[in-house]
Design a protein around this motif. Structure first.
Motif, PDB file in Angstrom:
ATOM      1  N   PHE A  29     -41.810 -21.998 -18.989  1.00  0.00           N
ATOM      2  CA  PHE A  29     -42.162 -21.122 -20.032  1.00  0.00           C
ATOM      3  C   PHE A  29     -40.755 -20.615 -20.473  1.00  0.00           C
ATOM      4  N   CYS A  30     -39.730 -21.480 -20.801  1.00  0.00           N
ATOM      5  CA  CYS A  30     -38.531 -21.254 -21.202  1.00  0.00           C
ATOM      6  C   CYS A  30     -38.191 -22.757 -22.148  1.00  0.00           C
ATOM      7  N   THR A  31     -37.017 -22.540 -22.749  1.00  0.00           N
ATOM      8  CA  THR A  31     -36.686 -23.574 -23.484  1.00  0.00           C
ATOM      9  C   THR A  31     -35.929 -24.504 -23.115  1.00  0.00           C
ATOM     10  N   GLY A  32     -36.031 -25.870 -23.423  1.00  0.00           N
ATOM     11  CA  GLY A  32     -35.357 -27.203 -23.004  1.00  0.00           C
ATOM     12  C   GLY A  32     -33.691 -26.656 -22.911  1.00  0.00           C
ATOM     13  N   SER A  33     -33.407 -25.969 -24.178  1.00  0.00           N
ATOM     14  CA  SER A  33     -31.911 -25.652 -24.106  1.00  0.00           C
ATOM     15  C   SER A  33     -31.319 -24.790 -23.002  1.00  0.00           C
ATOM     16  N   LEU A  34     -32.399 -23.965 -22.391  1.00  0.00           N
ATOM     17  CA  LEU A  34     -31.914 -22.850 -21.179  1.00  0.00           C
ATOM     18  C   LEU A  34     -31.866 -23.890 -19.889  1.00  0.00           C
ATOM     19  N   VAL A  35     -32.837 -24.920 -19.824  1.00  0.00           N
ATOM     20  CA  VAL A  35     -32.666 -25.462 -18.628  1.00  0.00           C
ATOM     21  C   VAL A  35     -31.264 -26.467 -18.699  1.00  0.00           C
ATOM     22  N   GLY A  36     -31.009 -27.016 -19.974  1.00  0.00           N
ATOM     23  CA  GLY A  36     -29.767 -27.525 -20.232  1.00  0.00           C
ATOM     24  C   GLY A  36     -28.648 -26.965 -19.944  1.00  0.00           C
ATOM     25  N   GLN A  37     -28.788 -25.592 -20.302  1.00  0.00           N
ATOM     26  CA  GLN A  37     -27.345 -24.628 -19.993  1.00  0.00           C
ATOM     27  C   GLN A  37     -27.153 -24.401 -18.559  1.00  0.00           C
ATOM     28  N   ILE A  38     -28.407 -24.354 -17.760  1.00  0.00           N
ATOM     29  CA  ILE A  38     -28.336 -23.907 -16.298  1.00  0.00           C
ATOM     30  C   ILE A  38     -27.823 -25.228 -15.769  1.00  0.00           C
ATOM     31  N   GLU A  39     -28.324 -26.522 -16.027  1.00  0.00           N
ATOM     32  CA  GLU A  39     -27.932 -27.883 -15.686  1.00  0.00           C
ATOM     33  C   GLU A  39     -26.497 -28.108 -15.493  1.00  0.00           C
ATOM     34  N   ALA A  82     -24.050 -25.643 -15.793  1.00  0.00           N
ATOM     35  CA  ALA A  82     -23.387 -24.407 -15.350  1.00  0.00           C
ATOM     36  C   ALA A  82     -22.583 -23.674 -16.453  1.00  0.00           C
ATOM     37  N   HIS A  83     -23.555 -23.640 -17.423  1.00  0.00           N
ATOM     38  CA  HIS A  83     -23.010 -22.750 -18.657  1.00  0.00           C
ATOM     39  C   HIS A  83     -24.066 -21.557 -18.782  1.00  0.00           C
ATOM     40  N   LYS A  84     -24.852 -21.332 -18.050  1.00  0.00           N
ATOM     41  CA  LYS A  84     -25.889 -20.045 -17.915  1.00  0.00           C
ATOM     42  C   LYS A  84     -26.182 -20.056 -16.627  1.00  0.00           C
ATOM     43  N   VAL A  85     -26.194 -18.688 -16.021  1.00  0.00           N
ATOM     44  CA  VAL A  85     -26.737 -18.399 -14.757  1.00  0.00           C
ATOM     45  C   VAL A  85     -28.000 -18.045 -14.453  1.00  0.00           C
ATOM     46  N   PRO A  86     -28.773 -18.846 -13.687  1.00  0.00           N
ATOM     47  CA  PRO A  86     -30.221 -18.541 -13.554  1.00  0.00           C
ATOM     48  C   PRO A  86     -30.579 -17.280 -13.022  1.00  0.00           C
ATOM     49  N   THR A  87     -31.637 -16.972 -13.446  1.00  0.00           N
ATOM     50  CA  THR A  87     -32.176 -15.715 -12.660  1.00  0.00           C
ATOM     51  C   THR A  87     -33.280 -15.756 -11.340  1.00  0.00           C
ATOM     52  N   ARG A  88     -33.037 -14.995 -10.515  1.00  0.00           N
ATOM     53  CA  ARG A  88     -34.285 -15.376  -9.550  1.00  0.00           C
ATOM     54  C   ARG A  88     -35.536 -15.730  -9.953  1.00  0.00           C
ATOM     55  N   ASP A  89     -36.027 -15.367 -10.875  1.00  0.00           N
ATOM     56  CA  ASP A  89     -37.575 -15.474 -11.459  1.00  0.00           C
ATOM     57  C   ASP A  89     -37.260 -16.964 -11.927  1.00  0.00           C
ATOM     58  N   PHE A  90     -36.386 -17.448 -12.360  1.00  0.00           N
ATOM     59  CA  PHE A  90     -36.246 -18.787 -12.921  1.00  0.00           C
ATOM     60  C   PHE A  90     -36.160 -19.894 -11.854  1.00  0.00           C
ATOM     61  N   ALA A  91     -35.373 -19.321 -10.902  1.00  0.00           N
ATOM     62  CA  ALA A  91     -35.207 -20.133  -9.659  1.00  0.00           C
ATOM     63  C   ALA A  91     -36.598 -20.294  -8.975  1.00  0.00           C
ATOM     64  N   GLU A  92     -37.377 -19.115  -8.694  1.00  0.00           N
ATOM     65  CA  GLU A  92     -38.588 -19.126  -7.993  1.00  0.00           C
ATOM     66  C   GLU A  92     -39.673 -19.894  -8.874  1.00  0.00           C
ATOM     67  N   ARG A  93     -39.613 -19.996 -10.112  1.00  0.00           N
ATOM     68  CA  ARG A  93     -40.716 -20.788 -10.912  1.00  0.00           C
ATOM     69  C   ARG A  93     -40.171 -22.348 -10.781  1.00  0.00           C
ATOM     70  N   VAL A 105     -22.073  -8.891 -18.626  1.00  0.00           N
ATOM     71  CA  VAL A 105     -22.804  -8.030 -18.087  1.00  0.00           C
ATOM     72  C   VAL A 105     -24.332  -8.398 -17.460  1.00  0.00           C
ATOM     73  N   ASP A 106     -24.839  -9.164 -18.067  1.00  0.00           N
ATOM     74  CA  ASP A 106     -26.213  -9.650 -17.596  1.00  0.00           C
ATOM     75  C   ASP A 106     -26.244 -10.178 -16.143  1.00  0.00           C
ATOM     76  N   GLU A 107     -25.246 -11.237 -16.019  1.00  0.00           N
ATOM     77  CA  GLU A 107     -24.826 -11.556 -14.680  1.00  0.00           C
ATOM     78  C   GLU A 107     -24.761 -10.836 -13.691  1.00  0.00           C
ATOM     79  N   LEU A 108     -23.804  -9.754 -14.038  1.00  0.00           N
ATOM     80  CA  LEU A 108     -23.367  -8.623 -13.144  1.00  0.00           C
ATOM     81  C   LEU A 108     -24.549  -7.654 -12.507  1.00  0.00           C
ATOM     82  N   VAL A 109     -25.374  -7.439 -13.596  1.00  0.00           N
ATOM     83  CA  VAL A 109     -26.720  -6.662 -13.250  1.00  0.00           C
ATOM     84  C   VAL A 109     -27.745  -7.551 -12.347  1.00  0.00           C
ATOM     85  N   ALA A 110     -27.815  -8.749 -12.678  1.00  0.00           N
ATOM     86  CA  ALA A 110     -28.696  -9.591 -11.916  1.00  0.00           C
ATOM     87  C   ALA A 110     -28.237  -9.535 -10.458  1.00  0.00           C
TER      88      ALA A 110
END
Length: 282
Positions: free
Chosen positions: A40-50, A52-63, A133-138
Motif C-alpha cells: 500500500f505504497c508506491t514503487g518509488s518509495l520501495v526504490g528509495q528505501i532499497e 538507502a535514500h529513504k528511512v523505513p518506518t516500523r510500520d513499513f518494516a512490519e508490512r 525531522v521525520d527520521e528523528l521523530v521516528a
C-alpha cells in the motif's frame, strides 16, 4: 525505471536494510511497483528505501515481514536503522537507555523523551527544524518501545511545573501530551512527579539530568547541552547526582498530587477554547 544503485550492506544499518529488502523482493519475483502495491505504497518509495535514500518506518518494516514472509527479520532490523538516525553523540546514550534497569530523570524544560507523544516530539525536535525531522521523530518513538518490552525498566520522572505550562506545539498538542502523562497513573513501571514552583530553590537549579542503573554495570549520570550529551560513570559524580535526585523526589508532589495538578493544568490552560485565547464577540 527501477533504481538499481548498488549498496554496500556493511556501510550502515540503512544500507543493510535496503540491500535485504531488494534481496527478498527479487527472491519473491516482484518488481518495486508490484511490492509497493502489496505494501500500500508506491514503487518509488520501495526504490528509495532499497537504495538507502529513504528511512523505513516500523510500520513499513512490519508490512514487509507480513507480505514477504520473512519471519520478523525487517521488524527486528528497523530498530537498528532508526537508532542510527539519532545524532551520533546520542546513539550510545540510546543504547544504554535500552539496557538500563532503572531510569531516573529530572526535566526542567520539556517532557522526558520516553514519555513524549509523537506530536509533542515533533514540535520539540522541529525547533529549529532539522532536514531529517521525520527520521528523528521516528527514532524517538522507537526509543519508547523499551517501555513496551517484557520486563521494562522502572522509570521515575520528575518534571518541573514549567514543563506543564510551556506551550509546545499548541493547545491541542499540550492537552494530548498531558493526557499521555496521566495514562501512566496506574503503571507499575512509570512514575511521574511534578516539582511545583512553590518548592522554590532545589538541588538541580543547574538543569536537567538523568541517572541510568544497570543489573551488572556501573550507574551512569547523563546531562546534555544544546550541542551534545555528556555521560559519566565517575562514582563521586553519580553519587552526587543520586543525592540531588533523592531530594528532588522528596520535594516534588506525590504521584497522586502530581496527577491532580496535571489534570488541572490540562483543563484550565489547554481546555476547550480558541487557540489564540481570545474571547468571542459579545
Amino acid at each position: 525505471m527501477a533504481n538499481i544503485r548498488q549498496l554496500d550492506p556493511s556501510a550502515s544499518p540503512l544500507d543493510h536494510f535496503g540491500s535485504e529488502l531488494r534481496h527478498w523482493r527479487e527472491a519473491a519475483g516482484l518488481s518495486q511497483p508490484q511490492l509497493g502495491a502489496k505494501l500500500f505504497c508506491t514503487g518509488s518509495l520501495v526504490g528509495q528505501i532499497e537504495t538507502a535514500h529513504k528511512v523505513p518506518t516500523r510500520d513499513f518494516a512490519e508490512r514487509v515481514d507480513s507480505v514477504l514472509g520473512t519471519g520478523g527479520a525487517f521488524g527486528r532490523l528497523v530498530g537498528l536503522v532508526l537508532r542510527s538516525q539519532l545524532p551520533t553523540w546520542f546513539q550510545e546514550m540510546a543504547r544504554m537507555e535500552a539496557q538500563a534497569t532503572y531510569l531516573s530523570t529530572y526535566q526542567a524544560q520539556v517532557v522526558y523523551g520516553l514519555l513524549q507523544t509523537e506530536a509533542y516530539a515533533r514540535a520539540v525536535i522541529g525547533t529549529p527544524p532539522p532536514a531529517n525531522v521525520d527520521e528523528l521523530v521516528a527514532a524517538r518513538m522507537e526509543r519508547q518501545r523499551v517501555l513496551e518490552r517484557e520486563g521494562p525498566p522502572q522509570v521515575w520522572a520528575v518534571l518541573d511545573e514549567a514543563v506543564l505550562l510551556r506551550r509546545i506545539g499548541g493547545r491541542e498538542v499540550m492537552w494530548n501530551q498531558l493526557a499521555h502523562l496521566l495514562s501512566f497513573r496506574d503503571s507499575r513501571h512509570v512514575s511521574v512527579q511534578v516539582l511545583p514552583f512553590e518548592a522554590g530553590q532545589h538541588t538541580s537549579l543547574a538543569g536537567s539530568f538523568s541517572i541510568m542503573r544497570f543489573d551488572a554495570d556501573p550507574d551512569i549520570l547523563y546531562t546534555e547541552d544544546f550541542a551534545q550529551g555528556h555521560a559519566t560513570a565517575n562514582s563521586e559524580t553519580v553519587r552526587d547526582g543520586s543525592f540531588r535526585y533523592a531530594h528532588l523526589q522528596a520535594t516534588a508532589l506525590s504521584a497522586e498530587d502530581s496527577a491532580a495538578l496535571i489534570s488541572r493544568v490540562m483543563e484550565e490552560r489547554y481546555g476547550d477554547r480558541t487557540e489564540s485565547g481570545e474571547r468571542g464577540l459579545a
